[in-house]
Scaffold this active site. Sequence first.
Site, PDB file in Angstrom:
ATOM      1  N   HIS A 141       0.675  -1.241  -0.008  1.00 25.12           N
ATOM      2  CA  HIS A 141      -0.082   0.057   0.000  1.00 25.12           C
ATOM      3  C   HIS A 141       0.875   1.227  -0.032  1.00 25.12           C
ATOM      4  O   HIS A 141       0.656   2.214  -0.736  1.00 25.12           O
ATOM      5  CB  HIS A 141      -0.917  -0.119   1.350  1.00 25.12           C
ATOM      6  CG  HIS A 141      -1.716   1.160   1.433  1.00 25.12           C
ATOM      7  ND1 HIS A 141      -3.113   1.257   1.489  1.00 25.12           N
ATOM      8  CD2 HIS A 141      -1.436   2.526   1.841  1.00 25.12           C
ATOM      9  CE1 HIS A 141      -3.390   2.456   1.564  1.00 25.12           C
ATOM     10  NE2 HIS A 141      -2.475   3.198   2.035  1.00 25.12           N
ATOM     11  N   GLU A 142       1.993   1.095   0.972  1.00 26.50           N
ATOM     12  CA  GLU A 142       2.680   2.424   1.119  1.00 26.50           C
ATOM     13  C   GLU A 142       3.621   2.557  -0.282  1.00 26.50           C
ATOM     14  O   GLU A 142       3.821   3.695  -0.653  1.00 26.50           O
ATOM     15  CB  GLU A 142       3.585   2.395   2.168  1.00 26.50           C
ATOM     16  CG  GLU A 142       3.885   3.438   2.810  1.00 26.50           C
ATOM     17  CD  GLU A 142       2.619   4.404   3.140  1.00 26.50           C
ATOM     18  OE1 GLU A 142       2.938   5.636   2.746  1.00 26.50           O
ATOM     19  OE2 GLU A 142       1.787   4.153   3.626  1.00 26.50           O
ATOM     20  N   HIS A 174       1.749   4.472  -3.007  1.00 23.03           N
ATOM     21  CA  HIS A 174       1.893   6.098  -2.778  1.00 23.03           C
ATOM     22  C   HIS A 174       3.435   6.483  -3.010  1.00 23.03           C
ATOM     23  O   HIS A 174       3.455   7.435  -3.759  1.00 23.03           O
ATOM     24  CB  HIS A 174       1.808   6.422  -1.332  1.00 23.03           C
ATOM     25  CG  HIS A 174       0.369   6.201  -0.513  1.00 23.03           C
ATOM     26  ND1 HIS A 174      -0.670   6.702  -1.224  1.00 23.03           N
ATOM     27  CD2 HIS A 174       0.030   5.741   0.513  1.00 23.03           C
ATOM     28  CE1 HIS A 174      -1.815   6.529  -0.574  1.00 23.03           C
ATOM     29  NE2 HIS A 174      -1.410   5.847   0.582  1.00 23.03           N
ATOM     30  N   ASP A 219      -5.642   8.304   4.354  1.00 25.34           N
ATOM     31  CA  ASP A 219      -5.689   8.621   2.932  1.00 25.34           C
ATOM     32  C   ASP A 219      -6.974   9.526   2.780  1.00 25.34           C
ATOM     33  O   ASP A 219      -6.944  10.577   1.971  1.00 25.34           O
ATOM     34  CB  ASP A 219      -5.683   7.624   2.134  1.00 25.34           C
ATOM     35  CG  ASP A 219      -4.473   6.949   2.107  1.00 25.34           C
ATOM     36  OD1 ASP A 219      -3.307   7.859   1.919  1.00 25.34           O
ATOM     37  OD2 ASP A 219      -4.118   5.717   1.997  1.00 25.34           O
TER      38      ASP A 219
HETATM   39 ZN   LIG Z   1      -2.313   5.137   2.235  1.00 31.01          ZN
END
Ligand SMILES: [Zn+2]
Length: 370
Positions: free
Chosen positions: A74-75, A78, A168
């Site tokens: 997930h990170e 980003h 987020d």
């Molecule tokens: Zn996030």
Amino acid sequence: MKTSIQIGKISGIPVKLHITLLIIIGFVAWSIGSNVFELAELIGVDPPGIAPGFQSYLIGIIMAVGLFVSVFIHEMAHSFTARGMGVEIKEISLWLFGGVANMGEIPREPNLEIKLSIVGPLTSLGIGIICYSLGMISPPILSFVLVYLGVINIILAAFNMIPAFPMDGGRILRAMFAKRQSYVSATNRAASVGKVVAVLIGIFGIFYNFFLILIAFFIYMGASQEAQSIMVQGVLEKIKAEEIMSKDVETVEPHRTLREFIDHALEVQHTGYPVMEDGKIVGIITLRDAKKIDRSRSNEVKVEDVMEKDVIYFAPGDTVNGLWRKMMEKDIGRFPIVSNGELVGMVTRSDILRSFKRLSEIESYRGDEI
Ligand SMILES: [Zn+2]
């Protein structure tokens, strides 16, 4: 205390594990391990054909690590998106509630921010759907692990879409507000929404799950911090270095001895001095630097031997926000202000604090939007 451990690098970005994540992985491994059969029922798959005890804890560890990897992906989503926008990624650290990428300045462009924020939850959702679908057609033990990871990723996506900082969802909400109003008021509005959400989660937690109270607390703090830091930035952006710099700057020559420097410094009561030679700054020296040398040697050692040679300076027209960030980043208390190669002034941390206080008082008196 050192609370993070670097575990490696991915395409040049250092990845760190925060101690809280290790605790949560242990906790998750243990709680999954002791509830494998209930969990299987909960997520609607056949319980894996394993014996309770060692085997189920082993499954617990595998799934906890799976959770950690999910957060990590997930990170990374980003970070790589940000990098694509030209933002520098300093490091990624993984902790209790997920990952945090330490990035350079993110462009304040609502559409870019939305894109940057939403890519995380979308990635989690994508992984979630893939794992879940694969899990439905896999043999028992694998099915259990995959379906579980699927569910976890979908929860991760949903959790991150909570419209509150530092999730987020909070950033997306702010970006949406920022399309119509200033960044500062958009942040304030988003932070207020976040606080309300935090209180609701907290109340819900009192009745259902104690862990939610902790999350609520964390969301509330995140909202307050974000609002505060944006407010400070908003004020500091309105101040230019030349407006607050002190113009008559005490300087020293590089060939002076430390003893001469210290005597002079104690007399005029400043703490930091540009070192000038032939009208140019060649370094900067503070009393702290000078005091590192033993008193008995202060007659032999020269200013140029201990001064900081790598001088960071700013232009008179630069906003104080930039200076402040650099001060925090480098832990430096003062910067020379230079125009056309000439020293024109000096800005210290306390100059900035004083002007911040004054301007924010004036603005709150006027009721201006800051
Ligand atoms: Zn996030």
